[in-house]
Design an enzyme around this catalytic site. Structure first.
Site, PDB file in Angstrom:
ATOM      1  N   ARG A  55       6.660  -7.628   2.322  1.00  0.00           N
ATOM      2  CA  ARG A  55       7.041  -7.033   2.996  1.00  0.00           C
ATOM      3  C   ARG A  55       8.563  -8.485   3.720  1.00  0.00           C
ATOM      4  O   ARG A  55       9.430  -8.388   4.225  1.00  0.00           O
ATOM      5  CB  ARG A  55       6.377  -6.840   4.398  1.00  0.00           C
ATOM      6  CG  ARG A  55       7.754  -6.161   5.454  1.00  0.00           C
ATOM      7  CD  ARG A  55       6.345  -5.478   6.010  1.00  0.00           C
ATOM      8  NE  ARG A  55       6.563  -4.149   5.684  1.00  0.00           N
ATOM      9  CZ  ARG A  55       5.361  -3.332   6.226  1.00  0.00           C
ATOM     10  NH1 ARG A  55       4.177  -3.933   7.179  1.00  0.00           N
ATOM     11  NH2 ARG A  55       4.785  -2.353   5.538  1.00  0.00           N
TER      12      ARG A  55
ATOM     13  N   ASP B 222      -1.613   6.659   5.956  1.00  0.00           N
ATOM     14  CA  ASP B 222      -1.973   4.991   6.455  1.00  0.00           C
ATOM     15  C   ASP B 222      -3.162   5.068   7.023  1.00  0.00           C
ATOM     16  O   ASP B 222      -3.330   5.805   8.687  1.00  0.00           O
ATOM     17  CB  ASP B 222      -0.711   4.521   6.768  1.00  0.00           C
ATOM     18  CG  ASP B 222       0.049   3.331   6.762  1.00  0.00           C
ATOM     19  OD1 ASP B 222      -1.453   2.429   6.745  1.00  0.00           O
ATOM     20  OD2 ASP B 222       0.882   2.784   7.413  1.00  0.00           O
TER      21      ASP B 222
ATOM     22  N   LYS C  14       0.664  -1.201   0.373  1.00  0.00           N
ATOM     23  CA  LYS C  14       0.140   0.137  -0.010  1.00  0.00           C
ATOM     24  C   LYS C  14       0.501   0.855   0.026  1.00  0.00           C
ATOM     25  O   LYS C  14       0.934   2.095  -0.937  1.00  0.00           O
ATOM     26  CB  LYS C  14      -1.386   0.050   1.237  1.00  0.00           C
ATOM     27  CG  LYS C  14      -1.527  -1.099   1.352  1.00  0.00           C
ATOM     28  CD  LYS C  14      -2.808  -1.500   2.148  1.00  0.00           C
ATOM     29  CE  LYS C  14      -2.000  -1.544   3.578  1.00  0.00           C
ATOM     30  NZ  LYS C  14      -2.072  -2.724   3.393  1.00  0.00           N
ATOM     31  N   THR C  15       2.230   1.304   0.687  1.00  0.00           N
ATOM     32  CA  THR C  15       2.631   2.482   1.163  1.00  0.00           C
ATOM     33  C   THR C  15       3.583   2.207  -0.339  1.00  0.00           C
ATOM     34  O   THR C  15       4.073   4.165  -1.300  1.00  0.00           O
ATOM     35  CB  THR C  15       3.304   2.746   2.220  1.00  0.00           C
ATOM     36  OG1 THR C  15       2.554   1.989   3.455  1.00  0.00           O
ATOM     37  CG2 THR C  15       3.878   3.872   2.588  1.00  0.00           C
TER      38      THR C  15
ATOM     39  N   THR D 118      -6.425  -1.475   6.135  1.00  0.00           N
ATOM     40  CA  THR D 118      -6.186  -2.648   7.165  1.00  0.00           C
ATOM     41  C   THR D 118      -7.671  -3.601   7.077  1.00  0.00           C
ATOM     42  O   THR D 118      -7.565  -4.822   7.184  1.00  0.00           O
ATOM     43  CB  THR D 118      -5.176  -3.595   8.169  1.00  0.00           C
ATOM     44  OG1 THR D 118      -5.424  -2.407   8.949  1.00  0.00           O
ATOM     45  CG2 THR D 118      -3.709  -3.361   7.207  1.00  0.00           C
TER      46      THR D 118
HETATM   47  P1  ADP Z   1       2.219  -1.511   3.466  1.00  0.00           P
HETATM   48  O1  ADP Z   1       2.332  -0.157   2.971  1.00  0.00           O
HETATM   49  O2  ADP Z   1       0.746  -2.041   2.466  1.00  0.00           O
HETATM   50  O3  ADP Z   1       2.120  -2.785   4.386  1.00  0.00           O
HETATM   51  P2  ADP Z   1       4.966  -2.080   1.767  1.00  0.00           P
HETATM   52  O4  ADP Z   1       3.985  -0.927   0.712  1.00  0.00           O
HETATM   53  O5  ADP Z   1       5.432  -1.398   2.950  1.00  0.00           O
HETATM   54  O6  ADP Z   1       3.180  -2.636   2.451  1.00  0.00           O
HETATM   55  O7  ADP Z   1       5.843  -2.868   1.346  1.00  0.00           O
HETATM   56  C1  ADP Z   1       6.330  -3.595   1.749  1.00  0.00           C
HETATM   57  C2  ADP Z   1       7.334  -3.978   1.186  1.00  0.00           C
HETATM   58  O8  ADP Z   1       7.619  -4.752  -0.201  1.00  0.00           O
HETATM   59  C3  ADP Z   1       8.082  -2.670   0.341  1.00  0.00           C
HETATM   60  O9  ADP Z   1       9.398  -2.774   1.282  1.00  0.00           O
HETATM   61  C4  ADP Z   1       8.481  -3.336  -0.892  1.00  0.00           C
HETATM   62  O10 ADP Z   1       9.659  -3.456  -1.433  1.00  0.00           O
HETATM   63  C5  ADP Z   1       7.298  -4.740  -0.872  1.00  0.00           C
HETATM   64  N1  ADP Z   1       6.755  -4.329  -2.402  1.00  0.00           N
HETATM   65  C6  ADP Z   1       5.489  -4.040  -2.374  1.00  0.00           C
HETATM   66  N2  ADP Z   1       4.796  -4.049  -3.375  1.00  0.00           N
HETATM   67  C7  ADP Z   1       5.534  -4.582  -4.222  1.00  0.00           C
HETATM   68  C8  ADP Z   1       5.113  -4.534  -5.650  1.00  0.00           C
HETATM   69  N3  ADP Z   1       4.093  -4.552  -6.143  1.00  0.00           N
HETATM   70  N4  ADP Z   1       6.830  -5.153  -6.147  1.00  0.00           N
HETATM   71  C9  ADP Z   1       7.337  -5.585  -5.603  1.00  0.00           C
HETATM   72  N5  ADP Z   1       8.412  -5.310  -4.339  1.00  0.00           N
HETATM   73  C10 ADP Z   1       6.882  -4.668  -3.905  1.00  0.00           C
END
Ligand code: ADP
Length: 342
Positions: free
Chosen positions: A219, A111, A66-67, A160
């Protein structure tokens, strides 16, 4: 004592590491085909019209991107991004500061948007809809309400728990995307790219094994890559092989399906204390000495996804696959036990 997850909150060092592996552009992101296609069209249309993108809501379990997508949206629009979170905005004034600093097209990433305080959420409505805010300078008789015009920005909200969002807030997002767990081949692509970026020598079979034990979550695959690299550096010659992966993950107590202590403790609690359920989440959380929110956010979604647990109107129920995985005998349960599967 409560059981901790191997990885709880990432520290600043961990955060830096994850940030360095974040894809920058939409085409660098792996998986989430449906979301990426819809987003690509929306981005192209906005750019063509020379307008900011509609507000976006991203929902899905932690660690799915998401981030990352919020940053990708800003990069694709050639705009800046400001990052905050629902619980971090305590007062209207905090939000006011952020909103007035936004330039046309900038992305405001919030977030945990389901955790915004009610007054802050209500303050946000006119900002999202009409790009203006009514700000009261002081409360009481001397209070003055000032109407501020804002630049047209894009809000990206992440949650979430889409179910906990008020309908009024949800309706103000033009684009709603649900992120899915990644398939194993997708996680393999992610970990291969990142191993190459980090110049880690790795056997393809070792990376495939890491991917299969990462609970469908980028992640987690990135964090495991880091831990396994440490192990290979200290106990081997730095090369990742399947046996190095197995040994490192054994130490972390991550099993063949990628479940860790917390996942197993949840299943044990449901099976041993509640005969496999139905049991309410509050009861399970109390037995484990854990926060209900953690269990609902980070443990249950994957166990539901792999069919180890189901939610019924009467509570959570462990399925035979969960018993088998833990090496326990599956109880005989009448399929038509009242209320269980309706
Ligand atoms: P969330 O915000 O949903 O908790 P993040 O955006 O922080 O998740 O993602 C966590 C890690 O996963 C990031 O450091 C990124 O490197 C990796 N990641 C997330 N989505 C992808 C994607 N579509 N392709 C490759 N790596 C990804």
């Amino acid at each position: 004592m409560a059981i901790e997850r191997v990885f709880t909150q990432p520290g600043p060092d961990e955060e830096r590491f994850l940030t360095s592996l974040r894809p920058q552009r939409l085409d660098e992101c792996v998986g989430q085909e449906v979301v990426r296609e819809q987003l690509r069209i929306a981005l192209d249309a906005a750019r063509k019209r020379g307008e900011p993108l509609d507000h976006v809501l991203l929902d899905g379990p932690p660690g799915l991107g998401k981030t990352t997508l919020a940053h990708v949206i800003a990069t694709e629009m050639g705009a800046a991004v400001r990052v905050t979170s629902g619980p971090a905005i305590a007062r209207q004034g905090d939000l006011m500061m952020m909103l007035t600093q936004l330039d046309t097209g900038d992305v405001l990433f919030i977030d945990e948007v389901h955790r915004l305080a009610k007054v802050v959420e209500e303050f946000l409505y006119p900002a999202l809809e009409d790009f203006r805010v009514d700000y009261t300078t002081e409360s009481g008789i001397g209070g003055r309400t000032v109407n501020f015009a804002l630049k047209r920005f894009t809000m990206v909200g992440a949650t979430t728990r889409a179910g906990m969002l008020s309908a009024a807030l949800r309706d103000r997002f033009g684009l709603l995307f649900h992120l899915q767990y990644y398939t194993e081949p997708e996680l393999v692509r992610i970990v291969e790219r990142n191993a190459a970026l980090l110049k880690i020598q790795a056997d393809p079979a070792a990376l495939a094994r890491l991917a299969s034990r990462s609970r469908g979550t980028p992640r987690i695959v990135n964090r495991l890559l880091r831990r396994v690299r440490d192990y290979a550096d200290v106990r081997g010659d730095g090369t990742l092989t399947p046996s190095v992966v197995d040994m490192a993950l054994d130490i972390l107590q991550i099993d063949r399906l990628g479940l860790d202590n917390l996942d197993r403790a949840y299943l044990q609690s449901l099976i041993k204390h509640y005969d496999g359920g139905p049991a309410g989440i509050e009861a399970i959380a109390a037995t484990m000495g854990h926060e209900r929110d953690t269990l609902e956010d980070v443990v249950e979604p994957y166990l539901l996804q792999i069919g180890f647990v189901i939610r019924t109107p009467r509570g959570r129920v462990a399925r035979p696959a969960a018993y088998e995985h833990l090496g326990l005998a599956t109880p005989k349960r009448a399929k038509d036990e009242p209320g269980l599967f309706d």
